[in-house]
Design an enzyme around this catalytic site. Structure first.
Site, short mmCIF file in Angstrom:
data_model
loop_
_atom_site.label_atom_id
_atom_site.label_comp_id
_atom_site.label_asym_id
_atom_site.label_seq_id
_atom_site.Cartn_x
_atom_site.Cartn_y
_atom_site.Cartn_z
N HIS A 9 0.87 -1.19 0.00
CA HIS A 9 0.00 0.00 0.00
C HIS A 9 0.91 1.24 0.00
O HIS A 9 2.02 1.19 0.54
CB HIS A 9 -0.83 -0.06 1.28
CG HIS A 9 -1.89 1.00 1.42
ND1 HIS A 9 -1.61 2.28 1.84
CD2 HIS A 9 -3.22 0.95 1.21
CE1 HIS A 9 -2.73 2.98 1.89
NE2 HIS A 9 -3.73 2.20 1.51
N GLN B 54 -4.44 -4.84 7.21
CA GLN B 54 -5.41 -5.86 6.77
C GLN B 54 -5.17 -7.20 7.47
O GLN B 54 -5.82 -8.19 7.16
CB GLN B 54 -5.31 -6.07 5.24
CG GLN B 54 -5.51 -4.83 4.40
CD GLN B 54 -6.95 -4.32 4.43
OE1 GLN B 54 -7.87 -5.00 4.89
NE2 GLN B 54 -7.15 -3.11 3.94
N LYS C 291 -10.48 -0.39 10.73
CA LYS C 291 -10.71 -1.59 9.90
C LYS C 291 -11.04 -2.79 10.76
O LYS C 291 -11.22 -3.90 10.26
CB LYS C 291 -9.46 -1.88 9.07
CG LYS C 291 -9.16 -0.80 8.03
CD LYS C 291 -8.01 -1.22 7.16
CE LYS C 291 -7.34 -0.07 6.44
NZ LYS C 291 -8.07 0.44 5.29
N CYS D 232 -4.85 2.51 -3.54
CA CYS D 232 -3.59 3.03 -2.96
C CYS D 232 -2.45 2.06 -3.17
O CYS D 232 -1.62 1.82 -2.27
CB CYS D 232 -3.75 3.32 -1.47
SG CYS D 232 -4.98 4.56 -1.14
N1 7TS Z 1 -1.87 -0.54 4.70
C1 7TS Z 1 -2.79 -1.33 4.12
C2 7TS Z 1 -2.43 -2.72 3.76
C3 7TS Z 1 -4.07 -0.83 3.89
O1 7TS Z 1 -4.97 -1.63 3.31
C4 7TS Z 1 -4.38 0.50 4.27
C5 7TS Z 1 -5.72 1.11 3.97
C6 7TS Z 1 -3.40 1.26 4.91
C7 7TS Z 1 -2.15 0.71 5.10
C8 7TS Z 1 -3.63 2.64 5.39
O2 7TS Z 1 -4.46 2.63 6.52
P1 7TS Z 1 -4.91 4.01 7.19
O3 7TS Z 1 -5.93 3.58 8.20
O4 7TS Z 1 -3.71 4.62 7.82
O5 7TS Z 1 -5.49 4.84 6.09
N2 7TS Z 1 -6.36 0.52 2.87
C9 7TS Z 1 -7.47 0.95 2.24
C10 7TS Z 1 -8.05 0.23 1.19
O6 7TS Z 1 -7.67 -0.86 0.78
N3 7TS Z 1 -9.13 0.92 0.77
O7 7TS Z 1 -9.23 2.04 1.46
C11 7TS Z 1 -8.21 2.10 2.40
#
Ligand code: 7TS
Length: 406
Positions: free
Chosen positions: A121, A201, A224, A361
């Site tokens: 990501h 995830q 999440k 992303c």
């Molecule tokens: N790493 C992974 C593997 C992710 O899926 C996401 C968010 C992040 C980091 C970032 O997380 P945050 O809470 O700091 O924003 N992924 C997604 C997605 O797959 N669709 O929307 C956000």
């Protein structure tokens, strides 16, 4: 696991979208929140709201107990040794940036290597690009196998004695690949490198034991995993966190402030500058209680069933490309031939089905897949086989619709 009873605890799921019952298949972006989490937030603001670690008044004590109580819950949830290793952050992104900035800037020099994978990501790419630019270190990528997994041979070939940091996602938000974190951490350690896991995830869906994984850092987001937005965690090994400098300076994180110099509080507070994310932590604590009650093992098994069911159903369709390995976490990323994923998502939405379309992303991964975007259906503990049937019906309708147009 009584999915119907679980679903009833998520009020947002009980609504019609465009005249159809909502089917929410976008939990990888953010999960929905159960009543207990919503109630915990409401109760906190109604009865206990105060700033923490300050006053001796009763509300201040209650808020502090709730905030630090949430830290204790996280500690148990991930099997950390101590609460001093649990730093509250805004989310995964902030947690990774904290390590890349603080650990990266003081431990990397020219000629050193940072190793990541091709499936990351953006949150686990850009902080390392920036760290490499600032220090003269080199960023290296572990390549992907054709099915979207990594091989340990490639891991061994990429990590060298010059590698100082290995950063890898636990579970891919696009491919659903579950990475062999424990094995990669062992290889990293053989070369004297530290291992950071992007657990955004991972932790919502799998039982995570940071001691067993033997990772040096584990980053995740509350939103999440049934918790609120704006709260996340950076777990780290104590000796590493102790030697790291804070990245935010101000109130809360100091011990003594003199005119020209200051000293920091001990862990974990030296990394929590300013009024902390108190309500967010309380909500995350309630989310952890909820997940524990259902049981992570049950959630994992349920999602495995849903993913297998979805794969079986989608494989029977013509004109669909599914990305990622057969064995996967609870999400399916796909494209319908000749239909842009945004169009797919729009037609599905007309039927009340929420999926995500876009680059997720992960632009380097999109280029590797040779697409600009995909559609993605992601599952959680409240999803059912009927939800997947609705998705398949919706996709057939999408194909018919666009078949007529073109
Ligand atoms: N790493 C992974 C593997 C992710 O899926 C996401 C968010 C992040 C980091 C970032 O997380 P945050 O809470 O700091 O924003 N992924 C997604 C997605 O797959 N669709 O929307 C956000």
């Amino acid at each position: 696991m009584d999915v119907k009873a679980i679903k009833e605890q998520f009020p947002v799921l009980d609504q019609q979208i465009n005249g159809n019952p909502l089917v929410y298949l976008d939990s990888a972006a953010t999960s929905q929140k159960p009543l207990t989490v919503i109630q915990a937030l409401e109760d906190y603001y109604k009865f206990d709201n105060s700033n923490v670690h300050r006053g001796v008044h009763t509300l201040g004590t209650r808020a502090t107990d709730k905030y630090e109580g949430a830290r204790e819950k996280v500690k148990h949830f991930i099997n950390a040794e101590s609460t001093s290793q649990v730093i509250f952050t805004r989310g995964t992104t902030t947690a990774i940036n904290t390590v890349a900035y603080s650990y990266g800037r003081s431990n990397l020099t020219e000629g050193d290597e940072i190793v990541i994978t091709h499936m990351e990501h953006h949150s686990n790419i850009i902080p390392w690009q920036q760290a490499a630019k600032a220090t003269g270190a080199t960023l290296k990528y572990i390549p992907l196998q054709s099915d979207g997994t990594i091989s340990l041979d490639d891991v061994r070939a990429t990590i060298t004695d010059r590698t100082k940091i290995v950063a890898m996602m636990h579970v891919s938000n696009v491919l659903g690949t579950i990475n062999p974190i424990k094995e990669v951490a062992a290889i990293a350690h053989q070369h004297g490198a530290v291992m950071l896991v992007d657990g955004a995830q991972g932790i919502p869906h799998l039982r995570v034991d940071v001691k067993d994984l033997d990772c040096d850092f584990y980053a995740f987001s509350g939103h999440k995993m049934c918790g609120p937005t704006g709260i996340g965690v950076l777990y780290g090994k104590k000796h590493l966190l102790e030697e790291m400098e804070p990245v935010e300076f101000g109130g809360e994180m100091i011990d003594f402030v003199h005119l020209y110099d200051s000293t920091w509080k001990e862990l974990p507070w030296k990394f929590e500058g300013g009024t902390p994310i108190i309500a967010g932590a309380v909500g995350l604590g309630a989310a952890i209680d909820f997940l524990n009650e259902v049981g992570l093992e049950n959630i994992e098994a349920h999602e495995e069933r849903l993913a297998a069911y979805a794969m079986e159903k989608l494989h029977t369709m013509d004109g669909i490309t599914i990305f990622g390995p057969e064995e996967r976490a609870g999400l399916v990323t796909f494209n319908l031939d000749d239909v842009h994923p945004h169009d797919t998502a729009t037609v599905l939405d007309a039927d009340g089905i929420a999926v995500r379309a876009g680059h997720h992303c992960a632009q380097p991964l999109m280029r590797w897949l040779d697409v600009t975007a995909t559609a993605r259906a992601s599952f959680y503990l409240y999803n059912t086989e009927e939800d997947i049937d609705r998705l398949v019906d919706g996709l057939n309708k999408t194909k018919e619709y666009f078949g007529d147009v073109f």
